[in-house]
Design an enzyme around this catalytic site. Structure first.
Site, PDB file in Angstrom:
ATOM      1  N   ASP A  99     -10.624  24.458 -57.459  1.00  0.00           N
ATOM      2  CA  ASP A  99     -10.070  23.496 -58.443  1.00  0.00           C
ATOM      3  C   ASP A  99     -10.594  22.215 -57.550  1.00  0.00           C
ATOM      4  O   ASP A  99     -11.032  22.222 -56.453  1.00  0.00           O
ATOM      5  CB  ASP A  99      -8.607  23.604 -58.539  1.00  0.00           C
ATOM      6  N   GLU A 132      -9.013  39.218 -53.825  1.00  0.00           N
ATOM      7  CA  GLU A 132     -10.248  38.948 -52.585  1.00  0.00           C
ATOM      8  C   GLU A 132     -10.324  40.235 -51.664  1.00  0.00           C
ATOM      9  O   GLU A 132     -11.119  40.868 -51.502  1.00  0.00           O
ATOM     10  CB  GLU A 132     -10.231  37.688 -51.959  1.00  0.00           C
TER      11      GLU A 132
HETATM   12  N1  ADE Z   1      -5.891  26.596 -52.600  1.00  0.00           N
HETATM   13  C1  ADE Z   1      -6.731  26.620 -53.779  1.00  0.00           C
HETATM   14  N2  ADE Z   1      -6.692  25.289 -54.435  1.00  0.00           N
HETATM   15  C2  ADE Z   1      -5.780  24.623 -53.668  1.00  0.00           C
HETATM   16  C3  ADE Z   1      -5.228  23.416 -53.738  1.00  0.00           C
HETATM   17  N3  ADE Z   1      -5.513  22.548 -54.758  1.00  0.00           N
HETATM   18  N4  ADE Z   1      -4.405  22.972 -52.712  1.00  0.00           N
HETATM   19  C4  ADE Z   1      -3.930  23.916 -51.892  1.00  0.00           C
HETATM   20  N5  ADE Z   1      -4.502  25.210 -51.504  1.00  0.00           N
HETATM   21  C5  ADE Z   1      -5.347  25.550 -52.542  1.00  0.00           C
END
Ligand code: ADE
Length: 245
Positions: A211, A11
């Site tokens: 996610d 990023e």
């Molecule tokens: N950053 C991206 N996905 C995450 C997750 N599932 N838990 C904590 N930080 C994150």
């Protein structure tokens, strides 16, 4: 001078590449934190990495607090709110440390230093990021579709941070039941928020959902980072800087 904090190298690299088009970048190392002095969208900025986790992010923010008049933090997060999915962008209206628990001395989630559970983001910087997010999402529809991600949205709301990567359905369900209005979970934003609250510096946080904070790896993360999260980070930052005074 505004400081731009990216959570991950990819990023930051996308943002630095845009800054390179506007001039020379000088690097300075302070307390282990590398600060890049650059020009971006026609203004002087500091660009840096938060690293992963609240301590790394707080250290970075504390170094920046000596030098910056405001901070913008971008990165990825897990979606825990209903219908918050990969490819969406969540803009923090407020942030909370979900793993901060000093009971019985203070109520759960209270940060004793700032005396509250939720730290509000600055409305002006947040509005600039929200506008930029709409542009970022619209500009990357083809890349999103190539990863099977359709109809991305931009959502304002609560972002929660803790020193754990949440990747089980039980973990995300627990957070959802305890903090039903939380939209996204990540590992740094609330730490930056606390440092800024202590220093009296305005800040804003935008997170690209990568996610669903469960065990379903429904997106190829390296491809997502390269194709979506890194370009989103650049467009969020450049788009916001363009509309700020
Ligand atoms: N950053 C991206 N996905 C995450 C997750 N599932 N838990 C904590 N930080 C994150």
């Amino acid at each position: 001078m505004l400081a731009i904090i990216a959570a991950l190298e990819d990023e930051l690299s996308a943002i630095v590449a845009a800054a390179r088009d506007e001039g020379e970048i000088c690097s300075e190392k302070v307390a282990g934190v590398t600060l890049l002095h650059a020009r971006l969208a026609g203004r002087d900025v500091l660009l840096t990495l938060s690293g992963v986790g609240k301590v790394a992010a707080a250290t970075t923010a504390a170094v920046l607090a000596e030098r910056a008049s405001g901070m913008i933090h971008v990165g990825t997060a897990g979606g825990i709110g209903k219908d918050v999915n990969p490819g969406d962008i969540v803009i923090a209206t407020e942030l909370l440390q979900h793993d901060l628990d000093a009971r019985p001395l203070w109520d759960r989630w209270v940060s004793p230093v700032v005396g509250k559970t939720r730290i509000p983001a600055d409305a002006y910087l947040t509005a600039a990021l929200a506008g930029a997010a709409v542009g970022a999402v619209a500009g990357h529809r083809a890349a999103l579709a190539s990863l099977g991600l359709d109809d991305p949205t931009v959502r304002p709301g609560l972002i929660i941070s803790g020193d754990v990567f949440v990747n089980t359905a039980e973990g995300s369900a627990k957070l959802r039941s305890e903090l039903p209005d939380a939209l996204a979970v990540e590992m740094e934003g609330a730490a930056v928020a606390q440092v800024c609250a202590m220093a009296g510096i305005p800040f804003a946080v935008a997170r690209t959902i990568s996610d669903r904070a469960d065990q379903d790896a429904n997106v190829d993360f390296p491809a997502f980072l390269r194709k979506i999260a890194a370009p989103y980070a650049r467009d969020l930052v450049v788009g916001a800087l363009k509309v700020l005074d």
